[in-house]
Motif scaffolding. Structure first.
Motif, short mmCIF file in Angstrom:
data_model
loop_
_atom_site.label_atom_id
_atom_site.label_comp_id
_atom_site.label_asym_id
_atom_site.label_seq_id
_atom_site.Cartn_x
_atom_site.Cartn_y
_atom_site.Cartn_z
N THR A 91 -8.93 -1.92 -0.66
CA THR A 91 -8.94 -0.69 -1.45
C THR A 91 -10.21 0.12 -1.24
OG1 THR A 91 -8.80 0.11 -3.74
CG2 THR A 91 -9.90 -2.00 -3.40
N ASP B 86 -3.39 -2.71 -2.05
CA ASP B 86 -4.22 -1.62 -2.54
C ASP B 86 -4.27 -1.71 -4.06
OD1 ASP B 86 -5.69 0.75 -2.63
OD2 ASP B 86 -3.97 2.05 -2.26
N VAL B 87 -5.24 -1.04 -4.67
CA VAL B 87 -5.30 -0.99 -6.13
C VAL B 87 -4.58 0.24 -6.65
CG1 VAL B 87 -6.83 -0.75 -8.13
CG2 VAL B 87 -7.44 -2.32 -6.29
N ASN B 88 -5.00 1.41 -6.21
CA ASN B 88 -4.48 2.67 -6.76
C ASN B 88 -3.20 3.10 -6.05
OD1 ASN B 88 -6.69 3.06 -8.59
ND2 ASN B 88 -7.93 3.55 -6.81
N MET B 89 -2.07 2.93 -6.75
CA MET B 89 -0.76 3.30 -6.21
C MET B 89 0.11 3.86 -7.33
SD MET B 89 0.11 0.00 -3.78
CE MET B 89 -0.24 -1.24 -5.06
N GLU C 296 -11.49 1.29 -3.96
CA GLU C 296 -12.03 1.05 -5.31
C GLU C 296 -13.11 -0.03 -5.26
OE1 GLU C 296 -12.60 2.12 -8.75
OE2 GLU C 296 -10.58 2.76 -8.27
N ASP D 110 4.54 0.11 -3.05
CA ASP D 110 3.74 0.18 -4.27
C ASP D 110 3.86 -1.16 -5.00
OD1 ASP D 110 6.18 0.20 -5.75
OD2 ASP D 110 6.22 2.38 -5.77
N ASP E 88 0.86 -1.19 0.00
CA ASP E 88 0.00 0.00 0.00
C ASP E 88 0.89 1.23 0.00
OD1 ASP E 88 -1.96 2.10 0.73
OD2 ASP E 88 -3.26 0.40 1.21
N ASP E 89 0.54 2.23 -0.80
CA ASP E 89 1.35 3.45 -0.84
C ASP E 89 1.09 4.35 0.37
OD1 ASP E 89 -1.24 3.83 -2.10
OD2 ASP E 89 -0.56 5.81 -2.73
N ASP F 191 0.23 -0.01 -10.18
CA ASP F 191 -0.98 -0.25 -9.39
C ASP F 191 -1.07 -1.72 -8.98
OD1 ASP F 191 -3.06 -1.78 -11.21
OD2 ASP F 191 -2.12 -0.27 -12.50
#
Length: 121
Positions: free
Chosen positions: A83, A53-56, A85, A33, A8-9, A60
Motif C-alpha cells: 500500500t 492494498d489498504v485503500n479500496m 498507506e 477489492d 488491489d483496486d 478496504d
C-alpha cells in the motif's frame, strides 16, 4: 505450491504483482477489492498468502482481513499489505488483525520474492 491472492483496486498494480509472481512459478489469483477478495477466499480454501492494498472501494483491505479472520477458519493464511498507506495507526490495526508484513508501494518483486514463497507454502 499454495495459492496466492492479490487484492488491489488498481488493475495496473494487480497485473504487475500477479504477473511477476506467475513468472516466478507461483499460483496466483486476483481480486478487485476487499469484498471480491473475501468472496474468493471463501470459495478457495487453498489460499495461503494474501497480498492486499489498504485503500479500496466497497471494502478496504484491513476490513477484509478482519472479516476473513472472523468469518473463515483461515488462521493459516498469511497477509501482507502492499500500500501507499504508512500511518502508524493503520499499521497497528493491521497488526491487530494478524497482518504479517507491511510493504509501501512501489512493488519491488525481487526484494520480497523469497519471503512471499515462504509465506505461501
Amino acid at each position: 505450491m499454495a495459492k496466492i491472492l492479490v487484492v488491489d483496486d488498481s488493475s495496473t498494480v494487480r497485473d504487475e504483482v500477479a504477473g511477476f509472481l506467475r513468472k516466478s512459478g507461483l499460483d496466483v489469483d486476483t481480486a478487485v477489492d476487499g469484498k471480491d477478495g473475501l468472496a474468493k477466499m471463501k470459495s478457495n480454501p487453498g489460499v495461503r498468502l494474501v497480498i492486499s492494498d489498504v485503500n479500496m472501494p466497497n471494502m478496504d483491505g484491513l476490513t477484509m482481513v478482519e472479516k476473513m479472520r472472523a468469518e473463515l477458519p483461515m488462521n493459516a493464511v498469511n497477509v501482507i499489505m502492499l500500500t501507499t498507506e504508512s500511518s502508524p495507526a493503520m499499521k497497528e490495526r493491521g497488526k491487530a488483525a494478524g497482518v504479517k508484513g507491511w510493504i509501501v508501494k512501489p512493488f519491488k518483486g525481487e526484494a520480497v520474492l523469497e519471503t512471499f514463497k515462504k509465506l505461501a507454502s
